[in-house]
Design a protein around this motif. Structure first.
Motif, PDB file in Angstrom:
ATOM      1  N   HIS A  66       0.936  -1.298  -0.146  1.00  0.00           N
ATOM      2  CA  HIS A  66      -0.023  -0.025   0.079  1.00  0.00           C
ATOM      3  C   HIS A  66       0.644   1.345  -0.152  1.00  0.00           C
ATOM      4  CE1 HIS A  66      -3.834  -1.971   1.802  1.00  0.00           C
ATOM      5  NE2 HIS A  66      -3.528  -2.393   0.665  1.00  0.00           N
ATOM      6  N   LEU A  67       0.534   2.429  -0.697  1.00  0.00           N
ATOM      7  CA  LEU A  67       1.067   3.349  -0.885  1.00  0.00           C
ATOM      8  C   LEU A  67       0.290   4.576  -0.007  1.00  0.00           C
ATOM      9  CD1 LEU A  67       3.130   5.740  -1.734  1.00  0.00           C
ATOM     10  CD2 LEU A  67       1.871   6.041  -3.930  1.00  0.00           C
ATOM     11  N   ASN A  68       0.664   4.968   1.065  1.00  0.00           N
ATOM     12  CA  ASN A  68      -0.193   5.809   1.833  1.00  0.00           C
ATOM     13  C   ASN A  68       0.405   6.968   2.288  1.00  0.00           C
ATOM     14  OD1 ASN A  68      -1.641   3.246   2.992  1.00  0.00           O
ATOM     15  ND2 ASN A  68       0.264   2.599   3.433  1.00  0.00           N
ATOM     16  N   HIS A  69      -0.489   8.085   2.618  1.00  0.00           N
ATOM     17  CA  HIS A  69       0.216   9.417   2.994  1.00  0.00           C
ATOM     18  C   HIS A  69      -0.799   9.585   4.361  1.00  0.00           C
ATOM     19  CE1 HIS A  69       0.626  13.700   2.912  1.00  0.00           C
ATOM     20  NE2 HIS A  69       1.597  13.475   2.129  1.00  0.00           N
ATOM     21  N   ALA A  70       0.117   9.976   5.340  1.00  0.00           N
ATOM     22  CA  ALA A  70      -0.183  10.380   6.656  1.00  0.00           C
ATOM     23  C   ALA A  70      -1.282  11.393   6.810  1.00  0.00           C
ATOM     24  CB  ALA A  70       1.023  10.603   7.749  1.00  0.00           C
ATOM     25  N   THR A  71      -0.563  12.506   6.250  1.00  0.00           N
ATOM     26  CA  THR A  71      -1.651  13.799   6.406  1.00  0.00           C
ATOM     27  C   THR A  71      -2.920  13.646   5.628  1.00  0.00           C
ATOM     28  OG1 THR A  71       0.531  15.229   6.308  1.00  0.00           O
ATOM     29  CG2 THR A  71      -1.661  16.366   6.303  1.00  0.00           C
ATOM     30  N   SER A  72      -3.070  13.156   4.760  1.00  0.00           N
ATOM     31  CA  SER A  72      -4.518  12.984   3.979  1.00  0.00           C
ATOM     32  C   SER A  72      -5.364  11.753   4.372  1.00  0.00           C
ATOM     33  CB  SER A  72      -4.166  12.992   2.630  1.00  0.00           C
ATOM     34  OG  SER A  72      -3.221  12.058   2.149  1.00  0.00           O
ATOM     35  N   GLU A  73      -4.408  10.838   5.025  1.00  0.00           N
ATOM     36  CA  GLU A  73      -5.142   9.672   5.525  1.00  0.00           C
ATOM     37  C   GLU A  73      -5.816   8.820   4.377  1.00  0.00           C
ATOM     38  OE1 GLU A  73      -8.159  10.311   8.605  1.00  0.00           O
ATOM     39  OE2 GLU A  73      -6.782  10.339  10.148  1.00  0.00           O
ATOM     40  N   GLN A  74      -5.055   8.755   3.402  1.00  0.00           N
ATOM     41  CA  GLN A  74      -5.475   8.135   2.120  1.00  0.00           C
ATOM     42  C   GLN A  74      -4.592   7.077   1.738  1.00  0.00           C
ATOM     43  OE1 GLN A  74      -5.997  10.278  -1.399  1.00  0.00           O
ATOM     44  NE2 GLN A  74      -4.449  11.788  -0.908  1.00  0.00           N
ATOM     45  N   THR A  75      -4.986   5.802   1.181  1.00  0.00           N
ATOM     46  CA  THR A  75      -4.139   4.946   0.644  1.00  0.00           C
ATOM     47  C   THR A  75      -4.210   5.236  -0.893  1.00  0.00           C
ATOM     48  OG1 THR A  75      -4.618   3.368   2.314  1.00  0.00           O
ATOM     49  CG2 THR A  75      -3.974   2.571   0.149  1.00  0.00           C
ATOM     50  N   LEU A  76      -3.218   5.592  -1.349  1.00  0.00           N
ATOM     51  CA  LEU A  76      -3.173   6.099  -3.046  1.00  0.00           C
ATOM     52  C   LEU A  76      -3.058   4.908  -3.869  1.00  0.00           C
ATOM     53  CD1 LEU A  76      -0.670   8.639  -2.275  1.00  0.00           C
ATOM     54  CD2 LEU A  76      -3.080   9.232  -2.736  1.00  0.00           C
ATOM     55  N   LEU A  77      -2.281   3.755  -3.495  1.00  0.00           N
ATOM     56  CA  LEU A  77      -2.121   2.830  -4.613  1.00  0.00           C
ATOM     57  C   LEU A  77      -2.088   1.372  -3.675  1.00  0.00           C
ATOM     58  CD1 LEU A  77       0.944   3.768  -7.180  1.00  0.00           C
ATOM     59  CD2 LEU A  77      -1.616   3.240  -7.598  1.00  0.00           C
ATOM     60  N   CYS A  78      -2.782   0.634  -4.437  1.00  0.00           N
ATOM     61  CA  CYS A  78      -2.605  -0.835  -3.747  1.00  0.00           C
ATOM     62  C   CYS A  78      -1.950  -1.733  -4.761  1.00  0.00           C
ATOM     63  CB  CYS A  78      -3.852  -1.705  -3.390  1.00  0.00           C
ATOM     64  SG  CYS A  78      -4.901  -0.351  -2.155  1.00  0.00           S
ATOM     65  N   LEU A  79      -1.035  -2.599  -4.676  1.00  0.00           N
ATOM     66  CA  LEU A  79       0.066  -3.135  -5.517  1.00  0.00           C
ATOM     67  C   LEU A  79       0.126  -4.542  -4.864  1.00  0.00           C
ATOM     68  CD1 LEU A  79       2.785  -0.819  -6.102  1.00  0.00           C
ATOM     69  CD2 LEU A  79       0.733  -0.953  -7.528  1.00  0.00           C
ATOM     70  N   GLU A  80       0.179  -5.857  -5.843  1.00  0.00           N
ATOM     71  CA  GLU A  80       0.169  -7.043  -5.408  1.00  0.00           C
ATOM     72  C   GLU A  80       1.376  -7.740  -6.234  1.00  0.00           C
ATOM     73  OE1 GLU A  80      -3.575  -8.986  -6.011  1.00  0.00           O
ATOM     74  OE2 GLU A  80      -4.709  -7.823  -4.637  1.00  0.00           O
ATOM     75  N   THR A  81       1.869  -8.570  -5.383  1.00  0.00           N
ATOM     76  CA  THR A  81       2.892  -9.430  -6.006  1.00  0.00           C
ATOM     77  C   THR A  81       2.495 -11.043  -5.789  1.00  0.00           C
ATOM     78  OG1 THR A  81       4.236  -9.671  -3.863  1.00  0.00           O
ATOM     79  CG2 THR A  81       4.615  -7.876  -5.083  1.00  0.00           C
ATOM     80  N   GLY A  82       1.681 -11.162  -4.972  1.00  0.00           N
ATOM     81  CA  GLY A  82       1.410 -12.796  -4.810  1.00  0.00           C
ATOM     82  C   GLY A  82       1.891 -13.603  -3.843  1.00  0.00           C
ATOM     83  N   HIS A  83       3.254 -13.010  -3.304  1.00  0.00           N
ATOM     84  CA  HIS A  83       4.052 -13.834  -2.593  1.00  0.00           C
ATOM     85  C   HIS A  83       4.636 -13.123  -1.344  1.00  0.00           C
ATOM     86  CE1 HIS A  83       4.158 -16.449  -5.958  1.00  0.00           C
ATOM     87  NE2 HIS A  83       4.224 -17.707  -5.269  1.00  0.00           N
ATOM     88  N   THR A  84       5.070 -13.496  -0.022  1.00  0.00           N
ATOM     89  CA  THR A  84       5.482 -13.001   0.861  1.00  0.00           C
ATOM     90  C   THR A  84       6.842 -11.925   0.290  1.00  0.00           C
ATOM     91  OG1 THR A  84       4.916 -14.441   2.421  1.00  0.00           O
ATOM     92  CG2 THR A  84       6.503 -13.104   2.950  1.00  0.00           C
TER      93      THR A  84
END
Length: 775
Positions: free
Chosen positions: A382-400
């Motif tokens: 997850h790409l987050n931003h603290a001040t705006s409290e928003q998750t800007l992107l959600c990426l997946e790799t499929g493995h740990t």
């Protein structure tokens, strides 16, 4: 015949010129709106991935990094090998084995910019610096990776493996906190005390601070006497009692082993090397002050989650702490002022981000803003931003994932998974701090006690948290407009009423003189208001308080004097210039008010009106305040309201006034009950035009107020308006940056407000005109 044709041609030409002029005006307004909107539109766009690549690595990576231009990435493996990979073709450019590790295996890594602190399976701490330099040959730039080994020191005498580590350092000091496999927390510090001649003595500190956790558990779950026994303070207790309690204390110490009670799962040390945070498997967060390396102490223990704390990390500036837990929760905590706390500060949860569906594995902060990455065991990022409290992107790799990194310019994300795949996402995320909440809602900023509306676009450090709430600016615009209209509307309308209905024709020159006032540049008015009027009002403020009373009294006295004058004394005065008789009385009232201001201040304002306002009314008096702006901006708006209102009243049909007077109404009754209602559409238009002038006024507000973006209706403090803020900020705003576009958003708000208000005003005016045209 020719004359008729010429008139027809002239009429046709006039019609087309008028049509083209109107169409051009509409086109220009629409073009202006489109231009402003196009500058604002990027604020509505979120983060996006612009390019994605996958590469292969040769072993289990435990740390990642990349140069500023995202051309070369490095991957560090647990055997101490560092590989540099070209991100253009995936080729291994260089392989560097860390010689000082020998046969040790790296079990954990802490990254402090380009410095990596490595914890090994045999209790060593090894420091390595990885940097990138640039070499230019003509127009070609070459990035050269460099590795520098700084040596190692043992973290504990037991040679236990290190479970997690956190470290910070500068030119003279390095502090590290390590947690060993047997759950002991050790503070390791190296300090160099420099003398005036530049030489210094190096001081090594190694201290096991696990007892801070045990002491806290004992004080929470045993008796207060146990703490006294531990500190050696038995007071006046009998020896038998002391021995009995000491036996109980020793038994409890065996039971309360840290590994059984408080298993440390993650560590975070701030940039100032003063605050150490330790997360535990029970969901607790321990805050330890390590400013005094010899005597660290536990500040507080906070329950931050119902699950184990699995990841800790600071956002840029090391004020806000990101806490990830085994339930996938991601929260931001911060030290905030609290009057009920003994230290005055309490760790509070200030932001909550979108949760992962699996335990949080790692936190990687941005080096440019308050953004950060979080990775979970299911391979999601997850790409987050603290001040705006928003998750800007959600990426997946499929493995740990085994390693996670944020590009130095926050324009790339790197991750390595358990299948030895290196993922690289190039991202575009120009305005992460902008949401409807950050623009128009309350936000809990770093260093604040609670969520607030704040505008503060720049700061003195690179880790500054922009505060771009438009609410204080909108409030300031409304405040300034309201105070200006409160002064301008009554004066303008009543002056127009007197001029059109009562003033003698020989004095009608007053109207063009007042209209000339509208031509005065606002910068001149602002200059006079800021440098002359504001200091003058500050000096004679007590006189301003009592001046309305004396002015009203002087008018009453003037009327009585006029009434008692004999008829022959009033005969020389023509009808319509009686108001000239008032002028000396009003001037005298102003003069008397100034003379009596000192005595009034001493008797009723405790000798100092500022102190009286502060103690009695709780108001602070600033020299450049809303009252000064109201008078100055009212002076600029009065000519507009006066001129249009006077024209509207003068154009009321003379037959209506004559009919009213013929029916026995007095001139005043005719003016109020006939002229004012009939001219009300024009008066309403005058007020709306004055409103538009006040809303858009820039220089008077800029020069006559403190230009402070605060939200307070107090007459005696300043404010900042949208227009003034644009004038102040736009020269320093980077083109295309967030501040630049937010300023255009402020301009768009002014544009829309003016358009909507004028549209509503025209609709109301047409209805009023239709209603009163039947009189």
């Amino acid at each position: 015949m020719k004359s008729l044709k010429r008139r027809k041609c002239a009429d046709m030409a006039a019609r087309w010129i008028i049509k083209l002029g109107g169409a051009a005006t509409v086109f220009v307004i629409l073009a202006l709106f489109v231009f402003i909107f196009l500058e604002v539109y990027p604020l509505l766009q979120g983060a996006r991935v612009t390019k994605e690549n996958t590469y292969s690595v040769h072993d289990k990576a435990i740390s990642l990094g990349v140069d500023d231009h995202q051309e070369i990435a490095y991957s560090m493996y647990n055997n101490g090998t560092v590989e540099f990979i070209s991100l253009q073709n995936g080729v291994i450019l260089k392989r560097y084995p860390i010689a000082g590790l020998n046969s040790s295996v790296i079990t954990c890594v802490n990254k402090d910019r380009n410095r990596l602190l490595l914890g090994t399976n045999d209790g060593k701490i090894f420091a390595v610096s990885i940097s990138f330099s640039e070499l230019f040959a003509g127009d070609r730039r070459t990035v050269i990776p460099e590795v520098s080994e700084e040596g190692w020191i043992p973290a504990s005498n037991q040679k236990e493996g290190i479970h997690c580590i956190s470290s910070r350092g500068d030119d003279s000091t390095t502090v590290a906190a390590v947690c060993t496999k047997d759950n002991h927390l050790v503070l390791v510090a190296s300090e160099t005390e420099k003398t005036l001649f530049g030489s210094g003595e190096k001081k090594e500190i190694r201290k096991d601070i696990t007892g801070l956790f045990v002491e806290h558990d004992l004080t929470q779950n045993f008796s207060p006497v146990a703490h006294l026994l531990q500190m050696g303070d038995t007071g006046g207790l009998e020896k038998a009692d002391t021995d009995e309690m000491r036996t109980a204390f020793d038994l409890s110490e065996n039971v309360m082993e840290p590994s059984a009670k408080t298993e440390i799962t993650s560590l975070a040390l701030d940039l100032f090397m003063e605050n150490l945070y330790a997360g535990t498997s029970s969901g607790d967060l321990f805050h330890i002050n390590v400013k005094d390396r010899e005597n660290p102490y536990l500040v507080e223990k906070v329950k931050v989650s119902g699950d184990a704390v699995t990841a800790l990390g600071f956002v840029l500036g090391d004020v806000s702490l990101v806490v990830g837990d085994a339930g996938g929760g991601v929260n931001v905590w911060m030290q905030a002022r609290d009057a009920l706390s003994s230290s005055g500060w309490v760790l509070k949860k200030v932001h909550t981000l979108a949760s992962h569906k699996a335990p949080v594995l790692a936190v990687a902060p941005s080096m440019r803003d308050k953004g950060f990455l979080t990775a979970a065991t299911d391979g999601t990022i997850h790409l987050n931003h603290a001040t705006s409290e928003q998750t800007l992107l959600c990426l997946e790799t499929g493995h740990t994932l085994t390693a996670l990194s944020f590009a130095p310019k926050a324009d790339g994300i790197f991750a390595v998974d358990a299948n030895n795949r290196l993922f690289h996402w190039s991202i575009s995320n120009p305005h992460p701090e902008i949401t409807a909440k950050t623009l128009f809602g309350r936000v809990w900023y770093e260093g604040y006690e609670k969520p607030e509306f704040v505008w503060q676009s720049t700061g003195g450090t690179d880790d500054f948290e922009p505060k771009l709430s438009l609410v204080p600016l909108i409030f300031g615009t409304i405040k300034g407009t309201l105070y200006a209209l409160v002064i301008a509307v009554p004066i303008g309308i009543f002056a127009a009423l007197y001029t059109s209905q009562f003033l003698h024709n020989s004095l009608k020159i007053i109207k063009p003189v007042i209209e000339i006032m509208a031509a005065l540049p606002s910068v001149i008015l602002g200059f006079l208001a800021g440098l002359w009027l504001a200091p003058l009002m500050e000096r004679i403020f007590p006189a301003i308080i009592i001046m309305p009373f004396f002015i009203v009294l002087s008018i009453v006295i003037a009327i009585l004097c006029w009434k008692i004058l004999p008829v022959f004394g009033r005969g020389w005065c023509r009808h319509g210039i009686e108001a000239l008789f008032l002028i000396p009385f009003i001037i005298g009232a102003v003069y008397v008010s100034i003379l009596l201001s000192g005595g009034y201040e001493s008797l009723f304002l405790e000798g100092d009106y500022r102190e009286w306002l502060s103690h009695i009314l709780g108001l602070q008096y600033d020299q450049r305040n809303a009252l000064v702006v109201g008078i100055a901006m009212g002076f600029a708006v009065i000519p507009l309201i006066f001129t249009i209102s006077e024209d509207a009243m003068s154009n009321v049909p003379h037959s209506l006034r004559s009919a009213s007077l013929a029916l026995g109404a007095t001139p005043w009754q005719t003016a109020v009950r006939v002229v004012l209602p009939t001219a009300s559409p024009g008066i309403f238009s005058a007020v709306m035009i004055g409103f538009g002038r006040a809303v858009g006024e820039t220089m008077i507000v800029l020069m006559a107020t403190g230009n402070t973006p605060i939200m307070d209706w107090n007459l005696f403090n300043g404010f900042r308006a949208l227009s003034a803020n644009i004038a102040v900020e736009i020269p320093e705003a980077p083109h295309g940056g967030t501040l630049y576009r937010v300023l255009f958003l402020a301009a768009l708000l002014l544009f829309i407000t003016t358009f909507v208000v004028n549209t509503i005003a025209e609709t109301v005016r047409q209805r009023m005109k239709l209603r009163y045209s039947k009189l």
